[in-house]
Design a protein around this motif. Structure first.
Motif, PDB file in Angstrom:
ATOM      1  N   SER A  14     -29.545 -31.201  13.710  1.00  0.00           N
ATOM      2  CA  SER A  14     -28.640 -30.111  13.331  1.00  0.00           C
ATOM      3  C   SER A  14     -27.514 -30.580  12.415  1.00  0.00           C
ATOM      4  CB  SER A  14     -28.037 -29.471  14.596  1.00  0.00           C
ATOM      5  OG  SER A  14     -27.247 -30.417  15.307  1.00  0.00           O
ATOM      6  N   THR A  15     -27.310 -31.903  12.316  1.00  0.00           N
ATOM      7  CA  THR A  15     -26.248 -32.427  11.451  1.00  0.00           C
ATOM      8  C   THR A  15     -26.733 -32.726  10.044  1.00  0.00           C
ATOM      9  OG1 THR A  15     -26.601 -34.797  11.918  1.00  0.00           O
ATOM     10  CG2 THR A  15     -25.254 -33.530  13.485  1.00  0.00           C
ATOM     11  N   ALA A  16     -28.034 -32.673   9.814  1.00  0.00           N
ATOM     12  CA  ALA A  16     -28.590 -33.051   8.512  1.00  0.00           C
ATOM     13  C   ALA A  16     -28.415 -31.934   7.489  1.00  0.00           C
ATOM     14  CB  ALA A  16     -30.062 -33.403   8.654  1.00  0.00           C
ATOM     15  N   CYS A  17     -28.063 -32.314   6.284  1.00  0.00           N
ATOM     16  CA  CYS A  17     -27.976 -31.405   5.144  1.00  0.00           C
ATOM     17  C   CYS A  17     -27.945 -32.282   3.906  1.00  0.00           C
ATOM     18  CB  CYS A  17     -26.732 -30.519   5.226  1.00  0.00           C
ATOM     19  SG  CYS A  17     -25.169 -31.437   5.143  1.00  0.00           S
ATOM     20  N   GLY A  27     -29.237 -36.896   8.529  1.00  0.00           N
ATOM     21  CA  GLY A  27     -28.359 -36.678   9.653  1.00  0.00           C
ATOM     22  C   GLY A  27     -27.133 -37.569   9.603  1.00  0.00           C
ATOM     23  N   VAL A  28     -26.053 -37.129  10.232  1.00  0.00           N
ATOM     24  CA  VAL A  28     -24.774 -37.841  10.186  1.00  0.00           C
ATOM     25  C   VAL A  28     -24.920 -39.275  10.689  1.00  0.00           C
ATOM     26  CG1 VAL A  28     -22.470 -37.925  11.216  1.00  0.00           C
ATOM     27  CG2 VAL A  28     -23.364 -35.769  10.323  1.00  0.00           C
ATOM     28  N   SER A  29     -25.721 -39.484  11.717  1.00  0.00           N
ATOM     29  CA  SER A  29     -25.842 -40.824  12.308  1.00  0.00           C
ATOM     30  C   SER A  29     -26.513 -41.817  11.372  1.00  0.00           C
ATOM     31  CB  SER A  29     -26.633 -40.762  13.621  1.00  0.00           C
ATOM     32  OG  SER A  29     -27.979 -40.383  13.380  1.00  0.00           O
ATOM     33  N   ARG A  30     -27.208 -41.332  10.330  1.00  0.00           N
ATOM     34  CA  ARG A  30     -27.917 -42.227   9.411  1.00  0.00           C
ATOM     35  C   ARG A  30     -27.214 -42.361   8.065  1.00  0.00           C
ATOM     36  NH1 ARG A  30     -31.163 -38.879  12.069  1.00  0.00           N
ATOM     37  NH2 ARG A  30     -32.534 -39.799  13.632  1.00  0.00           N
TER      38      ARG A  30
END
Length: 275
Positions: free
Chosen positions: A106-109, A115-118
């Motif tokens: 849900s954080t990926a865009c 994603g935010v974690s990557r």
């Protein structure tokens, strides 16, 4: 913005295409002119892409895929919010997933393609923009005054005058010279054997004979139109995720299909201008 114009007319192996557009300072795009005429596309027996001859008008196709920096300009100018940012439905990849399995994040865009974690776009402004949908791409094209290639236009440019699966011949053995693809046997372990596990900067590999880069691999490229269903878009050319053993669509023939609101971290696009 002041653009430094570079007009280059040239022929390279196949007598069709010529570079016609500017290469401004920074990240703006060189375009390759494709003359009007009749071209052979498809392959005998291919279900989605049968062998046929098509007539096309002259057009100019971008030599490279649209980058994160170029997409950021669009967002800054318009305030556009992508499908992934609204719907929180982007699909990303991490090593260890079974074949053809992707992970919803849900954080990926486009700002955080996996994603935010990557990680974010630090050091990746010249990579192709990803984690965008067909709907997002259409919005960009309207803003830029350009459009997506049709599937036939994309294929004509990819073939660069050839009539084989690859612009260099029938076998995929040389794919590593021209495209960022997955070289591992499967996706259970990370593959950075070509320096990139995900996307690579545009133009990192050799171009095809018409001077078009990343036409196979790096990211799947949206094309205009639908495969008989209004909610399904075309995608061509393979991606960094594609391997000889999984989704080997890094060729001139195969046609991927994706929902118009789906956002994947291996999906991008290049643009076309009418002449």
């Amino acid at each position: 913005m002041q653009y430094a114009l570079l007009i280059i007319f040239w022929m390279y192996l196949f007598p069709h295409a010529a570079v016609i557009a500017q290469m401004p300072a920074g990240t703006d795009t060189v375009f390759i002119q494709v003359p009007a005429g009749k071209y052979q596309v498809g392959k005998k027996g291919h279900r989605l892409n049968p062998l046929r001859t098509v007539q096309v008008n002259a057009y100019a196709i971008a030599a490279t895929e649209v980058t994160n920096e170029q997409f950021a300009r669009f967002v800054a100018a318009t305030g556009y919010i992508t499908d992934a940012e609204r719907l929180h439905n982007a699909l990303v990849f991490e090593p260890g997933l079974p074949e053809f399995r992707w992970k919803e994040d849900s954080t990926a865009c486009w700002r955080y393609p996996n994603g935010v974690s990557r990680g974010d776009l630090t050091g990746k402004l010249q990579h192709p923009v990803t984690t965008i949908s067909f709907t997002d791409v259409q919005a960009y094209c309207r803003w830029a005054g350009m459009r997506l290639p049709t599937p036939d236009e994309w294929e004509i440019a990819a073939r660069a005058g050839s009539n084989t699966n690859y612009f260099w011949g029938r076998e995929m053995g040389r794919i590593g010279e021209f495209a960022n693809v997955w070289h591992g046997h499967d996706h259970l372990e990370a593959d950075s054997s070509d320096k990139y596990m995900y996307t690579s900067p545009i133009g990192s590999y050799r171009s095809n004979p018409w001077g078009i880069y990343d036409i196979y691999g790096n990211v799947f490229e949206f094309c205009d139109g639908h495969l008989g269903v209004e909610t399904i878009a075309h995608a061509r050319g393979g991606s960094w995720w594609c391997s000889a053993h999984s989704c080997s669509y890094f060729n001139s023939l195969d046609i991927g299909r994706v929902h118009i609101h789906a956002s994947f971290s291996n999906q991008g696009f290049r643009v076309v201008k009418n002449l």
